[in-house]
Design a protein around this motif. Structure first.
Motif, PDB file in Angstrom:
ATOM      1  N   ALA A 146      36.366  35.250  21.473  1.00 34.37           N
ATOM      2  CA  ALA A 146      36.279  36.638  21.355  1.00 34.37           C
ATOM      3  C   ALA A 146      36.857  36.997  19.842  1.00 34.37           C
ATOM      4  CB  ALA A 146      37.091  37.336  22.306  1.00 34.37           C
ATOM      5  N   ASN A 147      36.129  38.025  19.296  1.00 33.19           N
ATOM      6  CA  ASN A 147      36.553  38.460  17.984  1.00 33.19           C
ATOM      7  C   ASN A 147      36.173  37.404  17.044  1.00 33.19           C
ATOM      8  OD1 ASN A 147      38.112  40.045  15.990  1.00 33.19           O
ATOM      9  ND2 ASN A 147      39.346  40.634  17.726  1.00 33.19           N
ATOM     10  N   ARG A 148      36.733  37.389  15.598  1.00 35.09           N
ATOM     11  CA  ARG A 148      36.245  36.806  14.774  1.00 35.09           C
ATOM     12  C   ARG A 148      36.983  35.550  14.194  1.00 35.09           C
ATOM     13  NH1 ARG A 148      35.899  42.106  14.796  1.00 35.09           N
ATOM     14  NH2 ARG A 148      34.147  43.184  13.979  1.00 35.09           N
ATOM     15  N   ILE A 149      36.243  34.544  13.606  1.00 35.63           N
ATOM     16  CA  ILE A 149      36.698  33.228  13.028  1.00 35.63           C
ATOM     17  C   ILE A 149      36.143  33.408  11.711  1.00 35.63           C
ATOM     18  CG2 ILE A 149      36.837  30.921  12.984  1.00 35.63           C
ATOM     19  CD1 ILE A 149      36.434  30.689  16.159  1.00 35.63           C
ATOM     20  N   ALA A 150      36.964  33.424  10.526  1.00 33.88           N
ATOM     21  CA  ALA A 150      36.615  33.618   9.222  1.00 33.88           C
ATOM     22  C   ALA A 150      35.717  32.415   8.747  1.00 33.88           C
ATOM     23  CB  ALA A 150      37.903  33.731   8.437  1.00 33.88           C
ATOM     24  N   ASN A 151      34.485  32.943   8.223  1.00 37.15           N
ATOM     25  CA  ASN A 151      33.554  32.016   7.653  1.00 37.15           C
ATOM     26  C   ASN A 151      33.073  31.031   8.764  1.00 37.15           C
ATOM     27  OD1 ASN A 151      33.689  33.162   5.085  1.00 37.15           O
ATOM     28  ND2 ASN A 151      35.730  31.909   4.944  1.00 37.15           N
ATOM     29  N   GLY A 152      33.311  31.052   9.987  1.00 40.46           N
ATOM     30  CA  GLY A 152      32.872  30.152  11.184  1.00 40.46           C
ATOM     31  C   GLY A 152      33.764  28.900  10.775  1.00 40.46           C
ATOM     32  N   LYS A 153      34.911  28.484  10.327  1.00 37.94           N
ATOM     33  CA  LYS A 153      35.511  27.381  10.101  1.00 37.94           C
ATOM     34  C   LYS A 153      36.811  27.204  10.485  1.00 37.94           C
ATOM     35  CE  LYS A 153      32.765  26.878   5.627  1.00 37.94           C
ATOM     36  NZ  LYS A 153      32.918  26.433   4.179  1.00 37.94           N
ATOM     37  N   PHE A 154      37.226  26.110  10.772  1.00 37.25           N
ATOM     38  CA  PHE A 154      38.635  25.760  11.247  1.00 37.25           C
ATOM     39  C   PHE A 154      38.584  24.332  11.188  1.00 37.25           C
ATOM     40  CE2 PHE A 154      36.125  26.541  14.974  1.00 37.25           C
ATOM     41  CZ  PHE A 154      36.204  25.455  15.763  1.00 37.25           C
ATOM     42  N   ASN A 155      40.096  23.782  11.436  1.00 36.92           N
ATOM     43  CA  ASN A 155      40.443  22.373  11.393  1.00 36.92           C
ATOM     44  C   ASN A 155      41.163  22.285  12.744  1.00 36.92           C
ATOM     45  OD1 ASN A 155      39.156  22.179   8.858  1.00 36.92           O
ATOM     46  ND2 ASN A 155      41.165  22.089   7.720  1.00 36.92           N
ATOM     47  N   ILE A 156      40.552  20.954  13.227  1.00 36.42           N
ATOM     48  CA  ILE A 156      41.580  20.385  14.324  1.00 36.42           C
ATOM     49  C   ILE A 156      41.941  18.975  14.062  1.00 36.42           C
ATOM     50  CG2 ILE A 156      41.629  19.985  16.848  1.00 36.42           C
ATOM     51  CD1 ILE A 156      39.618  22.157  17.084  1.00 36.42           C
ATOM     52  N   ASP A 157      43.016  18.568  14.100  1.00 37.53           N
ATOM     53  CA  ASP A 157      43.485  17.289  13.767  1.00 37.53           C
ATOM     54  C   ASP A 157      42.783  16.636  12.796  1.00 37.53           C
ATOM     55  OD1 ASP A 157      45.269  17.467  16.015  1.00 37.53           O
ATOM     56  OD2 ASP A 157      43.704  16.742  17.490  1.00 37.53           O
ATOM     57  N   ASP A 158      42.616  17.190  11.588  1.00 34.99           N
ATOM     58  CA  ASP A 158      42.188  17.084  10.249  1.00 34.99           C
ATOM     59  C   ASP A 158      40.401  16.587  10.339  1.00 34.99           C
ATOM     60  OD1 ASP A 158      44.668  16.641   8.955  1.00 34.99           O
ATOM     61  OD2 ASP A 158      44.997  14.734   9.717  1.00 34.99           O
ATOM     62  N   THR A 159      40.145  17.296  11.343  1.00 34.23           N
ATOM     63  CA  THR A 159      38.613  17.397  11.446  1.00 34.23           C
ATOM     64  C   THR A 159      38.105  18.850  11.062  1.00 34.23           C
ATOM     65  OG1 THR A 159      38.256  15.512  13.123  1.00 34.23           O
ATOM     66  CG2 THR A 159      36.523  16.832  12.846  1.00 34.23           C
ATOM     67  N   LYS A 160      37.076  18.736  10.083  1.00 40.28           N
ATOM     68  CA  LYS A 160      36.583  19.984   9.859  1.00 40.28           C
ATOM     69  C   LYS A 160      35.541  20.367  10.721  1.00 40.28           C
ATOM     70  CE  LYS A 160      38.342  19.859   5.184  1.00 40.28           C
ATOM     71  NZ  LYS A 160      37.664  19.852   3.746  1.00 40.28           N
ATOM     72  N   TYR A 161      35.562  21.742  11.159  1.00 39.07           N
ATOM     73  CA  TYR A 161      34.445  22.297  11.998  1.00 39.07           C
ATOM     74  C   TYR A 161      33.848  23.313  11.186  1.00 39.07           C
ATOM     75  CZ  TYR A 161      36.037  19.055  15.654  1.00 39.07           C
ATOM     76  OH  TYR A 161      36.499  18.101  16.505  1.00 39.07           O
ATOM     77  N   GLN A 162      32.377  23.498  11.505  1.00 40.17           N
ATOM     78  CA  GLN A 162      31.610  24.805  11.034  1.00 40.17           C
ATOM     79  C   GLN A 162      30.832  25.249  12.262  1.00 40.17           C
ATOM     80  OE1 GLN A 162      31.115  26.618   7.818  1.00 40.17           O
ATOM     81  NE2 GLN A 162      30.541  28.004   9.533  1.00 40.17           N
ATOM     82  N   VAL A 163      31.259  26.345  12.641  1.00 38.08           N
ATOM     83  CA  VAL A 163      30.673  27.074  13.981  1.00 38.08           C
ATOM     84  C   VAL A 163      29.692  28.058  13.450  1.00 38.08           C
ATOM     85  CG1 VAL A 163      32.395  26.340  15.565  1.00 38.08           C
ATOM     86  CG2 VAL A 163      32.306  28.548  14.585  1.00 38.08           C
ATOM     87  N   GLU A 164      28.556  28.178  14.237  1.00 39.70           N
ATOM     88  CA  GLU A 164      27.395  29.233  13.909  1.00 39.70           C
ATOM     89  C   GLU A 164      28.038  30.561  13.503  1.00 39.70           C
ATOM     90  OE1 GLU A 164      23.864  28.982  15.893  1.00 39.70           O
ATOM     91  OE2 GLU A 164      24.152  27.260  16.682  1.00 39.70           O
ATOM     92  N   ILE A 165      27.546  31.134  12.423  1.00 35.40           N
ATOM     93  CA  ILE A 165      27.922  32.605  11.867  1.00 35.40           C
ATOM     94  C   ILE A 165      26.819  33.508  12.532  1.00 35.40           C
ATOM     95  CG2 ILE A 165      29.322  31.482  10.155  1.00 35.40           C
ATOM     96  CD1 ILE A 165      27.203  32.295   7.862  1.00 35.40           C
ATOM     97  N   ASN A 166      27.294  34.673  12.722  1.00 40.53           N
ATOM     98  CA  ASN A 166      26.521  35.681  13.318  1.00 40.53           C
ATOM     99  C   ASN A 166      26.828  37.145  12.419  1.00 40.53           C
ATOM    100  OD1 ASN A 166      28.729  35.448  14.793  1.00 40.53           O
ATOM    101  ND2 ASN A 166      27.493  36.470  16.573  1.00 40.53           N
ATOM    102  N   GLN A 167      28.043  37.388  11.684  1.00 41.12           N
ATOM    103  CA  GLN A 167      28.302  38.495  11.412  1.00 41.12           C
ATOM    104  C   GLN A 167      28.970  38.711  10.016  1.00 41.12           C
ATOM    105  OE1 GLN A 167      31.616  41.098  12.579  1.00 41.12           O
ATOM    106  NE2 GLN A 167      30.292  42.605  13.354  1.00 41.12           N
ATOM    107  N   ALA A 168      28.268  39.020   8.893  1.00 37.46           N
ATOM    108  CA  ALA A 168      28.811  39.251   7.642  1.00 37.46           C
ATOM    109  C   ALA A 168      29.563  37.728   7.167  1.00 37.46           C
ATOM    110  CB  ALA A 168      29.876  40.235   7.476  1.00 37.46           C
ATOM    111  N   GLY A 169      28.872  36.735   7.540  1.00 33.52           N
ATOM    112  CA  GLY A 169      29.285  35.374   6.975  1.00 33.52           C
ATOM    113  C   GLY A 169      30.349  34.572   8.224  1.00 33.52           C
TER     114      GLY A 169
END
Length: 353
Positions: A83-106
């Protein structure tokens, strides 16, 4: 024929996007209060509270599947994975980079373009006073890691309390932040009156300033001596749109860090109708709450063949803070769920009449 029979008929006249009819479930208590839930989006569809011998609909919503699927305001749905926002749809978990789908202003809002609000949930249990839904979100869903299994249970008590219980487990570490996106208008959802004249209090001394796109900006800010101070009850319109934080969002659309006592049962927020006949008490195990004053509700279909206006309802979304996955420096519980852990939270909405 129940009070809700019309809704049961109109919402099932046409199939949902998966080609099947929706399933609706009505819970009722000894006071005559009624709440309706739907398997599409595990949605809280209707909430009728007895007020002076009449049932008052206090939840914004739609009465046909076409209107429900058309609206983009997440009315009453279960929101996830995040819920709410994830900036740029990006985050890291244990040095692995993830890009999730974006749907509002990037950015990623409410789990992405095909969030949990658009899914058909399985019905696990139904009884007079409860209904439980379940959903399996596969590994890689919208870009999120791990197969996530989620259960959402709704209960209606004889104390006029709608209790929402969430549980989940995952096969890989993943961010999770589930909430219900109900909009309340305690004067009557289809009265045509706005929600800004409601009286609100929030058990919080800090809020999160954001950019114009709702992404946290800088540190938390104390509510004292700001227009975000709801520590004492006040009419929402009193300090409405009087600062740059609100101007950017066209009103309140901000997260409040709840007092730690809320996790032990203290009331997190109170909302009272302008006629003083209905008060809503919110309590939750979640560490934060998003106050959203329905700033972009214009043209959203209502139940009676018309449209809602901006500010027609007030959302009090209990959750983790926006973009918390990217802010390990915050004094905030982790939104990361590991494969050996169970996500378990509860929010209670009690209507005092």
């Amino acid at each position: 024929m129940t009070e809700q029979s019309t809704l049961f008929e109109t919402m099932t006249k046409e199939a949902a996007s998966d080609g099947r009819l929706a399933q609706l479930f009505e819970l009722k208590n000894e006071n005559g209060m009624r709440a309706v839930f739907m398997d599409i989006g595990a949605t809280w569809l209707s909430c009728k509270v007895p007020v002076k011998g009449q049932l008052r609909e206090v939840l914004l919503g739609q009465s046909t599947m076409a209107d429900f699927e058309k609206q983009q305001s997440y009315m009453g749905v279960t929101v996830g994975r995040y819920a709410n926002r994830i900036a740029n749809g990006k985050f890291n978990i244990d040095d692995t980079k993830y890009q999730v789908e974006i749907n509002q202003a990037g950015n990623t809002l409410h789990g992405g373009p095909e969030g949990f609000n658009k899914r058909r949930w399985a019905v696990v249990k139904e009884a007079t006073n409860c209904v439980e839904f379940s959903l399996v979100s596969p590994d890689g869903d919208q870009g999120f890691p791990g197969e996530l299994t989620v259960n959402v249970k709704y209960q209606l008590s004889d104390d006029n309390e709608v209790v929402i219980s969430y549980s989940a487990n995952t096969t890989k570490s993943t961010p999770i932040n589930l909430t219900n996106h109900a909009y309340f208008n305690l004067l009557g959802a289809d009265s045509g009156l706005l929600g800004l004249d409601h009286i609100l209090s929030i058990n919080s001394e800090q809020f999160v300033p954001t950019t114009e796109f709702g992404i946290p900006k800088g540190g938390w800010k104390k509510v004292k001596n700001t227009n975000f101070d709801f520590t004492d009850p006040k009419v929402i319109s009193q300090d409405f749109m009087l600062d740059k934080d609100q101007e950017k969002a066209k009103g309140y659309d901000h997260s409040f860090v709840l007092d730690k006592a809320c996790a032990k049962g203290e009331c997190a927020a109170s909302l009272t109708s302008p006629d003083s006949l209905v008060t809503l008490h919110v309590s939750t195990s979640k560490p934060a709450m998003q106050l959203y004053t329905g700033n972009w509700l214009e043209s959203t279909p209502n139940r009676v063949g018309g449209e809602y206006q901006d500010y027609s309802g007030i959302a009090l979304e209990t959750q983790f803070l926006p973009d918390a996955i990217n802010h390990p420096e915050w004094d905030h519980p982790s939104c990361l769920l590991g494969p050996s852990e169970i996500y378990q939270h509860e929010t209670r909405y009690q209507f005092i009449v």
